[in-house]
Design a protein around this motif. Structure first.
Motif, PDB file in Angstrom:
ATOM      1  N   ASP A 181       0.910  -1.044  -0.028  1.00  0.00           N
ATOM      2  CA  ASP A 181       0.074   0.059   0.057  1.00  0.00           C
ATOM      3  C   ASP A 181       0.770   1.247  -0.139  1.00  0.00           C
ATOM      4  O   ASP A 181       2.289   1.147   0.264  1.00  0.00           O
ATOM      5  CB  ASP A 181      -0.914  -0.025   1.100  1.00  0.00           C
ATOM      6  N   GLN A 182       0.304   2.354  -0.070  1.00  0.00           N
ATOM      7  CA  GLN A 182       1.089   3.642  -0.258  1.00  0.00           C
ATOM      8  C   GLN A 182       1.474   4.137   1.298  1.00  0.00           C
ATOM      9  O   GLN A 182       2.655   4.533   1.261  1.00  0.00           O
ATOM     10  CB  GLN A 182       0.073   4.911  -0.779  1.00  0.00           C
ATOM     11  N   CYS A 183       0.895   3.607   2.294  1.00  0.00           N
ATOM     12  CA  CYS A 183       1.507   3.979   3.349  1.00  0.00           C
ATOM     13  C   CYS A 183       3.053   3.401   3.681  1.00  0.00           C
ATOM     14  O   CYS A 183       3.825   3.994   4.131  1.00  0.00           O
ATOM     15  CB  CYS A 183       0.545   3.648   4.755  1.00  0.00           C
ATOM     16  N   SER A 184       3.063   2.166   3.399  1.00  0.00           N
ATOM     17  CA  SER A 184       4.165   1.154   3.777  1.00  0.00           C
ATOM     18  C   SER A 184       5.331   1.924   2.647  1.00  0.00           C
ATOM     19  O   SER A 184       6.452   2.004   2.994  1.00  0.00           O
ATOM     20  CB  SER A 184       4.073  -0.157   3.399  1.00  0.00           C
ATOM     21  N   SER A 185       4.892   2.351   1.480  1.00  0.00           N
ATOM     22  CA  SER A 185       5.939   2.842   0.434  1.00  0.00           C
ATOM     23  C   SER A 185       6.343   4.174   1.152  1.00  0.00           C
ATOM     24  O   SER A 185       7.549   4.493   0.932  1.00  0.00           O
ATOM     25  CB  SER A 185       5.168   3.115  -1.088  1.00  0.00           C
ATOM     26  N   GLU A 186       5.426   5.002   1.515  1.00  0.00           N
ATOM     27  CA  GLU A 186       6.132   6.253   2.124  1.00  0.00           C
ATOM     28  C   GLU A 186       6.969   5.979   3.401  1.00  0.00           C
ATOM     29  O   GLU A 186       7.910   6.920   3.543  1.00  0.00           O
ATOM     30  CB  GLU A 186       4.471   7.094   2.671  1.00  0.00           C
ATOM     31  N   ILE A 187       6.526   5.268   4.184  1.00  0.00           N
ATOM     32  CA  ILE A 187       7.487   5.058   5.444  1.00  0.00           C
ATOM     33  C   ILE A 187       8.930   4.229   4.937  1.00  0.00           C
ATOM     34  O   ILE A 187       9.559   5.110   5.453  1.00  0.00           O
ATOM     35  CB  ILE A 187       6.853   3.740   6.057  1.00  0.00           C
ATOM     36  N   LEU A 188       8.725   3.535   4.087  1.00  0.00           N
ATOM     37  CA  LEU A 188      10.296   2.815   3.511  1.00  0.00           C
ATOM     38  C   LEU A 188      10.958   4.237   2.831  1.00  0.00           C
ATOM     39  O   LEU A 188      11.978   4.265   3.069  1.00  0.00           O
ATOM     40  CB  LEU A 188       9.924   1.875   2.263  1.00  0.00           C
ATOM     41  N   ALA A 189      10.477   4.794   2.121  1.00  0.00           N
ATOM     42  CA  ALA A 189      10.778   6.158   1.362  1.00  0.00           C
ATOM     43  C   ALA A 189      11.482   6.971   2.306  1.00  0.00           C
ATOM     44  O   ALA A 189      12.704   7.545   2.250  1.00  0.00           O
ATOM     45  CB  ALA A 189      10.078   6.609   0.368  1.00  0.00           C
ATOM     46  N   TYR A 190      10.601   7.296   3.355  1.00  0.00           N
ATOM     47  CA  TYR A 190      11.300   8.349   4.350  1.00  0.00           C
ATOM     48  C   TYR A 190      12.320   7.805   5.119  1.00  0.00           C
ATOM     49  O   TYR A 190      13.384   8.485   5.443  1.00  0.00           O
ATOM     50  CB  TYR A 190       9.895   8.590   5.244  1.00  0.00           C
ATOM     51  N   ILE A 191      12.427   6.358   5.730  1.00  0.00           N
ATOM     52  CA  ILE A 191      13.342   5.933   6.468  1.00  0.00           C
ATOM     53  C   ILE A 191      14.751   5.939   5.522  1.00  0.00           C
ATOM     54  O   ILE A 191      15.566   6.112   5.811  1.00  0.00           O
ATOM     55  CB  ILE A 191      13.107   4.693   6.820  1.00  0.00           C
ATOM     56  N   GLY A 192      14.453   5.536   4.332  1.00  0.00           N
ATOM     57  CA  GLY A 192      15.825   5.473   3.286  1.00  0.00           C
ATOM     58  C   GLY A 192      16.322   6.560   3.078  1.00  0.00           C
ATOM     59  O   GLY A 192      17.411   6.952   3.020  1.00  0.00           O
ATOM     60  N   GLU A 193      15.377   7.739   2.811  1.00  0.00           N
ATOM     61  CA  GLU A 193      16.011   9.207   2.662  1.00  0.00           C
ATOM     62  C   GLU A 193      16.839   9.633   4.004  1.00  0.00           C
ATOM     63  O   GLU A 193      17.666  10.628   3.928  1.00  0.00           O
ATOM     64  CB  GLU A 193      14.829  10.117   2.675  1.00  0.00           C
ATOM     65  N   MET A 194      16.473   9.111   4.892  1.00  0.00           N
ATOM     66  CA  MET A 194      16.989   9.666   6.305  1.00  0.00           C
ATOM     67  C   MET A 194      18.582   9.148   6.378  1.00  0.00           C
ATOM     68  O   MET A 194      19.369   9.913   7.163  1.00  0.00           O
ATOM     69  CB  MET A 194      16.223   9.285   7.699  1.00  0.00           C
ATOM     70  N   GLU A 195      18.815   8.442   5.479  1.00  0.00           N
ATOM     71  CA  GLU A 195      20.384   7.570   5.723  1.00  0.00           C
ATOM     72  C   GLU A 195      20.669   7.572   7.235  1.00  0.00           C
ATOM     73  O   GLU A 195      21.943   7.960   7.509  1.00  0.00           O
ATOM     74  CB  GLU A 195      21.233   8.690   4.863  1.00  0.00           C
ATOM     75  N   LEU A 196      20.015   6.788   8.085  1.00  0.00           N
ATOM     76  CA  LEU A 196      20.674   6.686   9.264  1.00  0.00           C
ATOM     77  C   LEU A 196      20.858   4.992   9.145  1.00  0.00           C
ATOM     78  O   LEU A 196      20.528   4.126   8.650  1.00  0.00           O
ATOM     79  CB  LEU A 196      19.302   6.693  10.551  1.00  0.00           C
ATOM     80  N   SER A 197      21.910   4.767   9.926  1.00  0.00           N
ATOM     81  CA  SER A 197      22.613   3.384   9.953  1.00  0.00           C
ATOM     82  C   SER A 197      22.104   2.353  11.045  1.00  0.00           C
ATOM     83  O   SER A 197      21.928   1.205  10.831  1.00  0.00           O
ATOM     84  CB  SER A 197      24.108   3.306  10.158  1.00  0.00           C
ATOM     85  N   ARG A 198      21.450   3.210  12.059  1.00  0.00           N
ATOM     86  CA  ARG A 198      20.941   2.226  13.138  1.00  0.00           C
ATOM     87  C   ARG A 198      19.570   3.013  13.709  1.00  0.00           C
ATOM     88  O   ARG A 198      19.471   4.222  13.485  1.00  0.00           O
ATOM     89  CB  ARG A 198      21.863   2.293  14.345  1.00  0.00           C
ATOM     90  N   TRP A 199      18.638   1.829  13.797  1.00  0.00           N
ATOM     91  CA  TRP A 199      17.423   2.301  14.397  1.00  0.00           C
ATOM     92  C   TRP A 199      17.359   1.937  15.765  1.00  0.00           C
ATOM     93  O   TRP A 199      17.291   0.586  15.792  1.00  0.00           O
ATOM     94  CB  TRP A 199      16.354   2.086  13.583  1.00  0.00           C
ATOM     95  N   LEU A 200      17.059   2.601  16.615  1.00  0.00           N
ATOM     96  CA  LEU A 200      16.518   2.155  18.062  1.00  0.00           C
ATOM     97  C   LEU A 200      15.087   2.051  17.921  1.00  0.00           C
ATOM     98  O   LEU A 200      14.041   3.047  17.267  1.00  0.00           O
ATOM     99  CB  LEU A 200      16.643   3.417  18.895  1.00  0.00           C
TER     100      LEU A 200
END
Length: 185
Positions: free
Chosen positions: A86-105
């Motif tokens: 769905d569009q929601c998951s695509s937006e989340i994945l894109a946003y997290i990818g754009e942040m370019e963070l190596s680690r997520w808590l």
């Protein structure tokens, strides 16, 4: 790699509505999560909030929303926030990818459903993940324990609120040490 050597973000998974009140040790989990958010803010760590079907389940609980009102919130309908079509998951994945963070808590509920599946999604997308054990919960603690074991087997690191915060600080000479220490006490 240690936390302080990486670009770190905090992902809050579905701490919403009445379900947040029905999980095991709810009050302690919400309290520690709120403290972790405040520590992350002091340390300039970005925060992202996920909400599972908020129209049905309600929004993020007020004790947490108070600290994240200005942070990005994403609505989702799949248990794995990154894997839906769905569009929601695509937006989340894109946003997290754009942040370019190596680690997520990662914190949130329920450990064995949305937290587990979202952690799996992060790992599959080549992120390093640290699950904060005292900031996650399920209605039945046996489900949470099973999910923790499975997340660890898949490559997630399991930590605690204080372990994580002190690892972020690294030293009592950190400029924000006293402010963070005041939140921990």
């Amino acid at each position: 790699m240690h936390l302080n050597e990486e670009k770190v973000g905090l992902l809050i998974v579905d701490i919403q509505g009445t379900l947040a009140r029905r999980v095991s040790d709810s009050e302690a989990m919400v309290c520690k999560t709120a403290k972790l958010i405040q520590c992350c803010k002091l340390l300039d760590i970005p925060v992202v909030v996920l909400e599972q079907n908020p129209d049905g389940l309600g929004g993020t609980v007020p004790e947490i929303e108070t600290h994240v009102a200005s942070d990005p919130h994403f609505k989702k309908f799949t248990f794995n926030a990154l894997a839906g079509t769905d569009q929601c998951s695509s937006e989340i994945l894109a946003y997290i990818g754009e942040m370019e963070l190596s680690r997520w808590l990662v914190v949130g509920i329920e450990t064995h459903v949305c937290v587990y599946q979202t952690v799996t999604g992060l790992l599959e997308n080549n992120h390093t993940v640290e699950v904060i054990q005292d900031c996650i919960s399920s209605r039945e603690s046996s489900n949470a324990l099973l999910a923790i074991d499975n997340m660890r087997e898949r490559g997630a690191q399991i930590s605690s609120f204080e372990m994580t915060v002190f690892e972020l600080l690294k030293s009592c000479q950190h400029p924000k040490f006293r402010e963070v220490l005041a939140l921990i006490k």
